[in-house]
Design an enzyme around this catalytic site. Structure first.
Site, mmCIF file in Angstrom:
data_model
loop_
_atom_site.group_PDB
_atom_site.id
_atom_site.type_symbol
_atom_site.label_atom_id
_atom_site.label_comp_id
_atom_site.label_asym_id
_atom_site.label_seq_id
_atom_site.Cartn_x
_atom_site.Cartn_y
_atom_site.Cartn_z
ATOM 1 N N ASP A 1 -3.898 6.889 -3.783
ATOM 2 C CA ASP A 1 -2.641 6.250 -3.365
ATOM 3 C C ASP A 1 -2.495 4.862 -3.957
ATOM 4 O OD1 ASP A 1 -4.776 5.357 -1.638
ATOM 5 O OD2 ASP A 1 -3.271 4.526 -0.274
ATOM 6 N N GLU B 1 -6.074 5.181 1.107
ATOM 7 C CA GLU B 1 -6.999 4.044 1.204
ATOM 8 C C GLU B 1 -6.251 2.753 1.473
ATOM 9 O OE1 GLU B 1 -9.410 0.604 -0.477
ATOM 10 O OE2 GLU B 1 -7.390 1.308 -0.973
#
Length: 411
Positions: free
Chosen positions: A82, A177
């Site tokens: 991400d 994350e």
């Protein structure tokens, strides 16, 4: 496939994988799965047959051992898929600047945004190299698609060169994350690693074995609401109470006034109405006692403010987020020793450092998988001024290959 690390990086950054803290799902955005599926396809194409994407958005894969030794620890290389919610990751248009000759870099999509050499001293170490930026209208996504590209490239090298002796290596690519959920649903038993490394750092040569310890604090205020025309001596406006609390925060304990090993108290959100208001904080320190001190200081401020509002009440909730991974890593010195040696073998000066933040490795370490952080080469993360060089990504690839060899040699 025989792609360069740059080929992979350019392919990954154009896929929008921004995570969303307001989403209750795992992964928080379905678009992260698009990159996950691509990574699985590429891993299978280089011969890693067990590569798969699970129902939570994690990619797992194994580079089989080539060593005849049966005592080589299983290590894991980990990066996240991400990108940060801080700035748009939609429609990334990477700019490739070959043979960079120094000076500022004006971004073509928004010429008011300039990567200034004076603010980015590492640019001086990249004269003659290939620099990659966004066009200035989005972030680039080197955090952490550089790490993904580097691990994938190292994996292909190891798969194509069975004469390089190494133990089994697990690969783990995580979603979310950037919103602190990166490893919430990782199956460590399935992963089966003894030690790990996140590839999510910055400057080439730097390896980090310390992070902040981190808590979140949520303050809920219940005021006294009444029609403002009849409020004299009665109204206790929760918005005003929240504002007074924020106004009393020590300026020398803010992120913008701290550095190095100094911690901070940081309000990240405030909302409400006359009757009720909420303030959200993150508290950071390198030692757990520092967290406690800051939380006690914050609640002391709240109590002082609330004393002037006898009809109002508050709640003060502390949520543990992660702890300094050095608390565990110090018990396994070989993890850092081998990483620092790998950096030197790859032709760089090794630098041991600390992160004023956290990584997936912070949580993995606390969960039982000791996991320091290796540089990925990017700079100015979470912003449209993000940049990275092809050559620095190659250095990360070389470091990972050397690291795999060292674990086998020392077994």
């Amino acid at each position: 496939m025989s792609d360069t690390v740059l080929d992979r990086f350019l392919r990954y950054v154009v896929i929008d994988t921004q995570s969303d803290a307001s989403s209750p799902t795992q992964p928080s955005t379905a678009k992260q799965l698009t990159l996950g599926r691509l990574l699985v396809d590429e891993l299978q194409a280089i011969g890693i047959s067990d590569a798969h994407l699970d129902e939570h958005g994690y990619v797992y894969a194994t580079i089989p051992a080539t060593s005849a030794k049966n005592n080589v620890p299983v290590i894991c290389f980990c990066s996240h898929m991400d990108t940060a919610p801080d700035f748009s990751g939609t429609g990334v248009k990477p700019q490739v600047i070959e043979n960079y000759q120094g000076g500022d870099i004006v971004l073509p999509g928004d010429t008011s945004r300039i990567i200034r050499a004076g603010d980015n001293p590492e640019l001086a170490n990249n004269i003659g190299n290939t620099i990659i930026t966004s066009d200035g209208t989005t972030l680039l996504g080197a955090d952490d698609k550089a790490g993904l590209a580097e691990i994938m490239t190292a994996a292909e090298i190891l798969m194509n060169n069975p004469d390089i002796k190494h133990g089994a290596i697990r690969l783990l690519f995580t979603p979310d994350e950037e919103i602190a959920r990166g490893v919430e649903k990782v199956d460590l038993a399935k992963l089966g690693a003894d030690f790990g490394y996140t590839v999510d750092g910055e400057t080439p040569g730097h390896i980090e074995d310390e992070t902040f310890s981190a808590d979140g604090v949520d303050i809920e205020i219940k005021g006294v609401a009444i029609h403002p025309g009849f409020a004299f001596g009665k109204m206790e406006n929760a918005i005003r109470i929240a504002g007074e609390i924020i106004a009393r925060l020590p300026r020398d304990l803010a992120p913008e006034s701290t550095r190095g090993k100094q911690g901070f108290i940081h309000p990240t959100g405030v909302s409400g109405a006359m009757e009720s208001a909420s303030i959200h904080f993150i508290i950071r320190d390198f030692v757990d006692a520092g967290l406690t001190e800051k939380e006690e200081l914050l609640e002391g401020i709240v109590k002082e403010v609330m004393a002037s509002y006898p009809g109002s009440t508050y709640t003060f909730k502390v949520t543990e987020q992660y702890r300094n991974m050095n608390n565990v890593l110090s018990e396994h010195p070989q993890i850092m020793d081998y990483a620092l040696e790998a950096v030197e073998r790859a032709g760089m000066k090794a630098v041991r450092g600390s992160i004023r933040g956290g990584t997936d490795g912070s949580r993995l370490t606390a969960m039982g998988l000791p996991c320091p952080n290796i540089f990925a080469g990017g700079h100015a993360f979470h912003s449209p001024l993000e940049w990275i060089s092809h050559q620095d990504m190659d250095k990360a690839v070389a470091t990972l290959v050397e690291l795999a060899k060292i674990w086998e040699e020392r077994a």
